[in-house]
Scaffold this motif. Structure first.
Motif, PDB file in Angstrom:
ATOM      1  N   ASP A   1       0.825  -1.209   0.000  1.00 41.34           N
ATOM      2  CA  ASP A   1       0.000   0.000   0.000  1.00 41.34           C
ATOM      3  C   ASP A   1       0.860   1.260   0.000  1.00 41.34           C
TER       4      ASP A   1
ATOM      5  N   PHE B   1       1.038   4.136  -2.845  1.00 36.81           N
ATOM      6  CA  PHE B   1       0.873   5.556  -2.529  1.00 36.81           C
ATOM      7  C   PHE B   1       2.036   6.358  -3.111  1.00 36.81           C
TER       8      PHE B   1
ATOM      9  N   TRP C   1      -4.916  11.377  -2.430  1.00 39.55           N
ATOM     10  CA  TRP C   1      -4.837   9.907  -2.413  1.00 39.55           C
ATOM     11  C   TRP C   1      -6.153   9.312  -1.908  1.00 39.55           C
TER      12      TRP C   1
ATOM     13  N   VAL D   1      -0.415   4.615   5.566  1.00 37.47           N
ATOM     14  CA  VAL D   1       0.054   5.975   5.286  1.00 37.47           C
ATOM     15  C   VAL D   1       0.003   6.815   6.558  1.00 37.47           C
TER      16      VAL D   1
END
Length: 279
Positions: free
Chosen positions: A31, A35, A53, A74
């Motif tokens: 992930d 990103f 995002w 994130v």
């Protein structure tokens, strides 16, 4: 904030030190790299970039639960890097009382899987399914199912800094010991590869999918974690003690356990029909 591969790897190393599972770390890496690709190579990161995002995931049509799962690494990395002010809020979700019936594995389908494994003489996979479903352990916890644990009738699980005891049903103990004896195992892992390592999550997942196809069970219902859900559902139907079930599953929050005992809505619909309020 400068966002580089070193930032990602530093955060992942921290997760490893915190004893997060290898599967979680791999998911976070995917992930975070995704990103990073979204940023188009830009190393500079600000709040607007994180918001874009989030918006891109919404526009792509992902479910809110999937979006939150992708936002978590994130946000975690931003806190690790000392920039918590760049974090974005998760999408709010109303907890559903029902599970998607297209994904819920029932007892009858579970039995079809076992019968197919038995017919094909796939003793290892069949016993893995029975072990997970009769104890409620996670697939990652199969490594604690050893010959010594089978003899004791219980396993002491130690993961993520938490310890809990899992009791084995008598019938499972007999099957585990019989299987071990046939293989000449006197100690250590019961479910292992030729190299002696515990069987992997990916191997179990792939073998279950193959078994499901041959058993005529929908692929959307055949994955290891659904066996844990089936255990929770059947245990709760018998006991109705959600606190005890939470302890057995190793949940720190009963709210998590509630997800496991959600039904497909069939029972709720039958109750509504019994009310006979439509003239």
């Amino acid at each position: 904030m400068n966002f580089t591969i070193m930032t990602i790897e530093g955060y992942l190393q921290k997760l490893a030190e915190d004893e997060r599972s290898a599967a979680t770390i791999d998911k976070y890496r995917r992930d975070l790299l995704r990103f990073r690709d979204f940023l188009h190579g830009s190393k500079h990161l600000d709040k607007n970039a994180v918001l874009r995002w989030k918006e891109s995931l919404i526009e792509a049509g992902y479910a809110s639960s999937s979006i939150n799962v992708m936002l978590a690494p994130v946000n975690g990395m931003l806190s690790f890097a000392g920039r918590p002010e760049l974090r974005v809020k998760f999408l709010k979700r109303q907890r559903s009382a029902f599970r998607d019936e297209r994904r819920e594995l029932g007892r009858a389908e579970y039995i079809k899987l076992l019968k197919t494994a038995r017919r094909e003489k796939n003793d290892r996979l069949g016993l893995i399914l029975e072990t997970i479903c009769s104890t409620g352990i996670r697939v990652s916890e199969l490594a604690f199912v050893t010959v010594e644990a089978a003899r004791a009738g219980r396993a002491e699980l130690m993961l993520k800094g938490k310890c809990r005891r899992i009791l084995f049903p008598a019938a499972l103990v007999n099957k585990l010991l019989s299987y071990s004896a046939r293989l000449g195992l006197t100690r250590g892992f019961i479910f292992k590869t030729k190299n002696g390592a515990p069987v992997s999550r990916n191997w179990i997942w792939k073998e279950m999918k193959k078994l499901g196809a041959r058993a005529g069970v929908a692929a959307s219902k055949v994955f290891p974690h659904n066996l844990r859900h089936l255990f929770a559902k059947i245990f709760y139907e018998l006991d109705r003690d959600i606190s005890k079930l939470a302890d057995l599953l190793g949940h720190s929050s009963i709210e998590t356990t509630r997800i496991y005992i959600a039904t497909d809505g069939g029972e709720h619909r039958r109750q509504l029909n019994k009310m006979r309020l439509i003239m």
